[in-house]
Design a protein around this motif. Structure first.
Motif, mmCIF file in Angstrom:
data_model
loop_
_atom_site.group_PDB
_atom_site.id
_atom_site.type_symbol
_atom_site.label_atom_id
_atom_site.label_comp_id
_atom_site.label_asym_id
_atom_site.label_seq_id
_atom_site.Cartn_x
_atom_site.Cartn_y
_atom_site.Cartn_z
ATOM 1 N N TYR A 71 2.156 6.417 -32.642
ATOM 2 C CA TYR A 71 1.320 7.400 -31.955
ATOM 3 C C TYR A 71 0.519 8.219 -32.955
ATOM 4 N N ARG A 72 1.163 8.675 -34.021
ATOM 5 C CA ARG A 72 0.472 9.461 -35.038
ATOM 6 C C ARG A 72 -0.607 8.634 -35.732
ATOM 7 N N LYS A 73 -0.341 7.370 -35.945
ATOM 8 C CA LYS A 73 -1.323 6.498 -36.592
ATOM 9 C C LYS A 73 -2.547 6.308 -35.695
ATOM 10 N N PRO A 95 8.453 -0.267 -21.254
ATOM 11 C CA PRO A 95 7.460 0.522 -21.982
ATOM 12 C C PRO A 95 7.305 1.958 -21.498
ATOM 13 N N VAL A 96 7.272 2.173 -20.173
ATOM 14 C CA VAL A 96 7.112 3.544 -19.684
ATOM 15 C C VAL A 96 8.312 4.399 -20.077
ATOM 16 N N ALA A 97 9.496 3.809 -20.046
ATOM 17 C CA ALA A 97 10.691 4.544 -20.454
ATOM 18 C C ALA A 97 10.637 4.909 -21.938
ATOM 19 N N ILE A 98 10.032 4.048 -22.754
ATOM 20 C CA ILE A 98 9.922 4.327 -24.184
ATOM 21 C C ILE A 98 9.085 5.577 -24.429
ATOM 22 N N ARG A 103 -1.931 1.249 -24.137
ATOM 23 C CA ARG A 103 -2.042 -0.089 -23.525
ATOM 24 C C ARG A 103 -1.198 -1.090 -24.291
ATOM 25 N N GLU A 104 -1.260 -1.026 -25.616
ATOM 26 C CA GLU A 104 -0.480 -1.949 -26.444
ATOM 27 C C GLU A 104 1.019 -1.718 -26.272
ATOM 28 N N LEU A 105 1.390 -0.474 -26.025
ATOM 29 C CA LEU A 105 2.799 -0.152 -25.769
ATOM 30 C C LEU A 105 3.248 -0.693 -24.419
ATOM 31 N N GLY A 106 2.279 -0.948 -23.532
ATOM 32 C CA GLY A 106 2.600 -1.436 -22.191
ATOM 33 C C GLY A 106 2.670 -0.338 -21.157
ATOM 34 N N ALA A 107 2.180 0.859 -21.519
ATOM 35 C CA ALA A 107 2.204 2.008 -20.613
ATOM 36 C C ALA A 107 0.813 2.630 -20.558
ATOM 37 N N PRO A 108 -0.161 1.913 -20.004
ATOM 38 C CA PRO A 108 -1.536 2.419 -20.012
ATOM 39 C C PRO A 108 -1.718 3.654 -19.141
ATOM 40 N N TRP A 109 -2.648 4.518 -19.552
ATOM 41 C CA TRP A 109 -3.034 5.664 -18.738
ATOM 42 C C TRP A 109 -4.096 5.189 -17.763
#
Length: 267
Positions: A46-48, A3-6, A208-214
């Motif tokens: 992301y835009r959505k 996810p972070v790589a995405i 978070r849903e992408l798996g790369a939370p801030w």
């Protein structure tokens, strides 16, 4: 790809989109290829999520480009891009003769980037190192030709918000230990005030849903590199100067106002 790589593909997709604009802040002719279908799909999500489409990535890309130009003009010839992702600066920027650009990221990201770029030649001596930043990357960096006695410009773009505070502090401690006098560190920081702001909730949920939370925020970004001289800029101030920000920046003395920061620090 994890996810972070995405997120690196997402950034490339945004840079490709920006490069098509008549009023573009920069031009990245490599971004469309580097983003691929996966990056464009991530951009659609992301835009959505971010209905306001605040151009943080577009503005910060231009800011880093200009900061790197200042480092180049000052005579810096050694650059390190940490968590480089699909960044194409080694290919698209003008570099002085003898410049070396070290790119560090996970091995799968380095390999994916090599496949996407094929036989394209960088505009400098590019050294790509596949390695996790949680490992002993300074040792590997030096083994690949990094000179700790030479002035260095460090690029830490779009990375810190994914790290725990201890990891952020450890990262800057390593940068400090590897930096000769006259080195420059360029980094961006999400303010804790911004992480807590309701308008950012949808974007945070998407990440978070992408798996790369801030997870990291800080409203005192200059303190991350102690004993360096830091010039801290509110990203909204820069965005307004370039006529690309959707609302005016908060007054400098407004306590608790949500902010993102761009930092150019010198040792």
């Amino acid at each position: 790809m994890n996810p972070v790589a995405i997120t690196g593909l997402l950034v490339a997709a945004i840079r490709a989109e920006e490069s098509k604009r008549a009023d573009r802040l920069f031009e990245d002719s490599f971004a469309h290829t580097l983003a691929g279908d996966e990056g464009r799909a991530a951009l659609a999500r992301y835009r959505k999520a971010d209905g306001s489409s605040i151009p943080i990535i577009e503005v910060r890309t231009r800011w880093y480009d200009e900061a790197l130009a200042r480092a180049r003009a000052s005579g810096v010839r050694q650059y390190v891009i940490l968590s480089a992702g699909m960044d194409a600066r080694a290919y698209r920027l003008q570099w002085a003769a003898g410049t070396r650009v070290f790119e560090l990221d996970q091995a799968e990201v380095i390999e994916a980037k090599a496949r996407a770029l094929g036989d394209k030649d960088p505009a400098c001596t590019r050294v790509a190192i596949g390695m996790n930043l949680a490992e002993d990357w300074p040792r590997r960096l030096e083994a690949c030709g990094f000179d700790r006695n030479a002035r260095t410009a460090w690029v830490v773009e779009g990375l810190l918000q994914y790290l725990e505070r201890a990891a952020v502090e450890g990262l800057f401690a390593r940068i400090d230990s590897l930096s000769a006098a006259g080195s420059v560190a360029l980094y961006d920081v999400v303010g804790q005030s911004l992480l807590d702001a309701p308008p950012l909730a949808a974007t945070l949920r998407m990440m978070r849903e992408l798996g790369a939370p801030w997870i990291f925020g800080c409203d005192e970004p200059a303190a991350l590199l102690r004993d360096w001289v830091a010039d801290v800029t509110d990203v909204a101030v820069v965005g307004n100067a370039w006529k690309r920000w959707p609302f005016p920046p908060a007054p400098a003395d407004a306590r608790g106002a949500p902010r993102g920061y761009l930092v150019e620090a010198g040792k």
